[in-house]
Scaffold this motif. Structure first.
Motif, PDB file in Angstrom:
ATOM      1  N   GLN A   1      30.630  74.034  16.133  1.00 31.25           N
ATOM      2  CA  GLN A   1      31.158  73.323  17.287  1.00 31.25           C
ATOM      3  C   GLN A   1      31.093  71.809  17.111  1.00 31.25           C
ATOM      4  O   GLN A   1      30.110  71.277  16.592  1.00 31.25           O
ATOM      5  CB  GLN A   1      30.377  73.707  18.548  1.00 31.25           C
ATOM      6  CG  GLN A   1      30.430  75.193  18.875  1.00 31.25           C
ATOM      7  CD  GLN A   1      29.710  75.526  20.170  1.00 31.25           C
ATOM      8  OE1 GLN A   1      29.253  74.639  20.887  1.00 31.25           O
ATOM      9  NE2 GLN A   1      29.613  76.807  20.479  1.00 31.25           N
TER      10      GLN A   1
ATOM     11  N   ILE B   1      35.648  71.671  20.020  1.00 33.89           N
ATOM     12  CA  ILE B   1      36.320  72.326  18.896  1.00 33.89           C
ATOM     13  C   ILE B   1      35.368  73.361  18.302  1.00 33.89           C
ATOM     14  O   ILE B   1      34.249  73.028  17.903  1.00 33.89           O
ATOM     15  CB  ILE B   1      36.723  71.302  17.819  1.00 33.89           C
ATOM     16  CG1 ILE B   1      37.641  70.235  18.421  1.00 33.89           C
ATOM     17  CG2 ILE B   1      37.398  71.986  16.643  1.00 33.89           C
ATOM     18  CD1 ILE B   1      37.939  69.094  17.474  1.00 33.89           C
ATOM     19  N   ARG B   2      35.804  74.610  18.263  1.00 35.38           N
ATOM     20  CA  ARG B   2      35.011  75.684  17.652  1.00 35.38           C
ATOM     21  C   ARG B   2      35.728  76.183  16.409  1.00 35.38           C
ATOM     22  O   ARG B   2      36.910  76.509  16.460  1.00 35.38           O
ATOM     23  CB  ARG B   2      34.826  76.854  18.627  1.00 35.38           C
ATOM     24  CG  ARG B   2      33.942  76.574  19.819  1.00 35.38           C
ATOM     25  CD  ARG B   2      33.646  77.875  20.558  1.00 35.38           C
ATOM     26  NE  ARG B   2      32.827  77.662  21.739  1.00 35.38           N
ATOM     27  CZ  ARG B   2      33.301  77.494  22.958  1.00 35.38           C
ATOM     28  NH1 ARG B   2      34.617  77.508  23.146  1.00 35.38           N
ATOM     29  NH2 ARG B   2      32.514  77.316  23.978  1.00 35.38           N
ATOM     30  N   GLY B   3      34.996  76.220  15.306  1.00 40.61           N
ATOM     31  CA  GLY B   3      35.585  76.666  14.057  1.00 40.61           C
ATOM     32  C   GLY B   3      34.912  77.909  13.528  1.00 40.61           C
ATOM     33  O   GLY B   3      34.302  78.679  14.279  1.00 40.61           O
TER      34      GLY B   3
ATOM     35  N   SER C   1      42.734  76.143  26.841  1.00 43.34           N
ATOM     36  CA  SER C   1      42.160  76.723  25.642  1.00 43.34           C
ATOM     37  C   SER C   1      43.276  76.986  24.643  1.00 43.34           C
ATOM     38  O   SER C   1      44.256  77.658  24.958  1.00 43.34           O
ATOM     39  CB  SER C   1      41.432  78.036  25.975  1.00 43.34           C
ATOM     40  OG  SER C   1      40.856  78.582  24.799  1.00 43.34           O
TER      41      SER C   1
ATOM     42  N   ILE D   1      36.177  67.839  25.455  1.00 44.88           N
ATOM     43  CA  ILE D   1      36.849  68.635  24.428  1.00 44.88           C
ATOM     44  C   ILE D   1      35.791  69.305  23.554  1.00 44.88           C
ATOM     45  O   ILE D   1      34.790  68.686  23.193  1.00 44.88           O
ATOM     46  CB  ILE D   1      37.746  67.722  23.563  1.00 44.88           C
ATOM     47  CG1 ILE D   1      38.726  66.963  24.464  1.00 44.88           C
ATOM     48  CG2 ILE D   1      38.488  68.509  22.503  1.00 44.88           C
ATOM     49  CD1 ILE D   1      39.132  65.635  23.888  1.00 44.88           C
TER      50      ILE D   1
ATOM     51  N   ASP E   1      39.980  79.144  14.821  1.00 41.96           N
ATOM     52  CA  ASP E   1      39.758  77.844  15.457  1.00 41.96           C
ATOM     53  C   ASP E   1      40.161  77.886  16.928  1.00 41.96           C
ATOM     54  O   ASP E   1      41.232  78.385  17.277  1.00 41.96           O
ATOM     55  CB  ASP E   1      40.566  76.754  14.745  1.00 41.96           C
ATOM     56  CG  ASP E   1      40.169  76.610  13.285  1.00 41.96           C
ATOM     57  OD1 ASP E   1      38.973  76.738  13.000  1.00 41.96           O
ATOM     58  OD2 ASP E   1      41.057  76.385  12.447  1.00 41.96           O
ATOM     59  N   THR E   2      39.301  77.339  17.761  1.00 45.83           N
ATOM     60  CA  THR E   2      39.566  77.271  19.194  1.00 45.83           C
ATOM     61  C   THR E   2      39.254  75.866  19.698  1.00 45.83           C
ATOM     62  O   THR E   2      38.220  75.293  19.351  1.00 45.83           O
ATOM     63  CB  THR E   2      38.704  78.279  19.971  1.00 45.83           C
ATOM     64  OG1 THR E   2      38.976  79.599  19.502  1.00 45.83           O
ATOM     65  CG2 THR E   2      39.003  78.211  21.467  1.00 45.83           C
ATOM     66  N   VAL E   3      40.152  75.328  20.500  1.00 45.25           N
ATOM     67  CA  VAL E   3      39.934  74.026  21.129  1.00 45.25           C
ATOM     68  C   VAL E   3      40.006  74.209  22.637  1.00 45.25           C
ATOM     69  O   VAL E   3      41.008  74.705  23.158  1.00 45.25           O
ATOM     70  CB  VAL E   3      40.994  72.997  20.685  1.00 45.25           C
ATOM     71  CG1 VAL E   3      40.745  71.655  21.386  1.00 45.25           C
ATOM     72  CG2 VAL E   3      40.970  72.802  19.171  1.00 45.25           C
ATOM     73  N   THR E   4      38.945  73.857  23.321  1.00 43.79           N
ATOM     74  CA  THR E   4      38.950  73.898  24.781  1.00 43.79           C
ATOM     75  C   THR E   4      38.927  72.466  25.311  1.00 43.79           C
ATOM     76  O   THR E   4      38.264  71.592  24.747  1.00 43.79           O
ATOM     77  CB  THR E   4      37.757  74.676  25.343  1.00 43.79           C
ATOM     78  OG1 THR E   4      36.542  74.081  24.875  1.00 43.79           O
ATOM     79  CG2 THR E   4      37.803  76.123  24.892  1.00 43.79           C
ATOM     80  N   ILE E   5      39.666  72.230  26.400  1.00 45.58           N
ATOM     81  CA  ILE E   5      39.782  70.902  26.990  1.00 45.58           C
ATOM     82  C   ILE E   5      39.469  71.022  28.474  1.00 45.58           C
ATOM     83  O   ILE E   5      40.110  71.807  29.187  1.00 45.58           O
ATOM     84  CB  ILE E   5      41.188  70.315  26.790  1.00 45.58           C
ATOM     85  CG1 ILE E   5      41.555  70.301  25.295  1.00 45.58           C
ATOM     86  CG2 ILE E   5      41.279  68.911  27.370  1.00 45.58           C
ATOM     87  CD1 ILE E   5      42.994  69.960  25.023  1.00 45.58           C
TER      88      ILE E   5
END
Length: 294
Positions: free
Chosen positions: A68, A61-63, A12, A59, A18-22
């Motif tokens: 999302q 992406i949350r902004g 994470s 992946i 902004d958050t990006v989880t993989i």
């Protein structure tokens, strides 16, 4: 540090809103330089990690406002690595899902909704090679698009791409420094094409609704305006080719292709100079061609 296989799960990355989880990152043939090397030369090949194959999956992406964008996978491959520099690279970004109704930018959301889109499924594939001995770089493929839109494809070949030129581009801090390096490069060939998948029809329909008419009428108006719009181009043969190709594409929007194939490698400096001083002659200098539905 060297690793035959590197496997990371549940990452994470957070930056403000902004958050990006993989879900998972896997990589093969990984070489990570020491902290000292990175600190001493962060922008050189000595201070950069290398790998043979890397894949990111699941992946998200949350902004802002929890908007999302899920991405199924990103795959990167490198090969023919010499002195820390890969001479073959490829990138694939698969299934980028965009929910139009939740897009944070009002103008973009309204324009896409106007064209009848509720969601977009986008993908990108790119690959390239660098022949260091011949100082030639090839963009073997660059494709971007998705269902209900179409596919944009670009390929090309460039000369004068030396290790010194690449180093100068990486270290350039001003536009002038970048321009100086670009002037030593050449354009060998460029091919740009667009294969339509309802995008053109959507644009024509939207324009027709705005004007209270039909798409066929819009096509007639645009076709009639093409000769006047292209009048500044001094190359009559090329001007007629563009007019014919544009008209054919508007009437049956399947595909359109533009090609730049100078008889010998053309310096970027000459291209830029012509574009600024005599843009109407640029198609002749580039030996450009345009075709539709072929």
């Amino acid at each position: 540090m060297k690793a035959d296989v590197l496997d990371l799960k549940g990452l994470s990355l957070v930056d403000g809103e902004d958050t990006v989880t993989i879900g998972e990152i896997t990589a093969d043939g990984v070489e990570i330089p020491s902290a000292a090397d990175i600190a001493a030369a962060p922008n050189s090949t000595k201070g950069q990690a290398t790998y043979k194959h890397a894949q990111l999956t699941d992946i998200l992406i949350r902004g802002k406002d929890n908007y999302q964008v899920p991405i199924r996978s990103i795959t990167m491959e490198t090969d023919d690595i010499a002195n820390g520099v890969p001479h073959k690279v490829s990138l694939a970004i698969n299934d980028v899902s965009v929910n139009v109704a939740n897009m944070p930018d009002d103008d973009t959301r309204k324009q896409l909704t106007r064209l009848g889109y509720t969601s977009l499924d986008l993908s990108l594939q790119a690959s390239g090679t660098w022949d260091e001995a011949k100082a030639t770089a090839n963009l073997d493929t660059f494709q971007f698009g998705g269902p209900g839109i179409g596919t944009l494809t670009l390929t090309g070949s460039f000369g004068g791409v030396t290790a010194d030129a690449i180093a100068k581009l990486e270290s350039a801090k001003t536009p002038d420094e970048t321009t100086q390096v670009l002037q030593s490069l050449t354009v060998n060939r460029l091919d740009l094409s667009f294969k339509n998948d309802t995008l053109v029809e959507r644009l024509l329909d939207a324009q027709a609704k705005d004007q209270g008419t039909t798409p066929a009428t819009i096509v007639e108006q645009l076709s009639a305006a093409l000769p006047q719009l292209l009048a500044p181009i001094s190359d009559v043969t090329f001007r007629n080719k563009v007019t014919d190709a544009g008209t054919n594409f508007l009437k049956a929007p399947k595909s359109i292709t533009a090609t730049v194939a100078p008889p010998k490698p053309l310096p970027f400096a000459q291209v830029l100079g012509t574009a600024m001083m005599a843009p109407q002659t640029l198609p002749d200098v580039l030996n450009a061609d345009v075709k539709a539905n072929q």
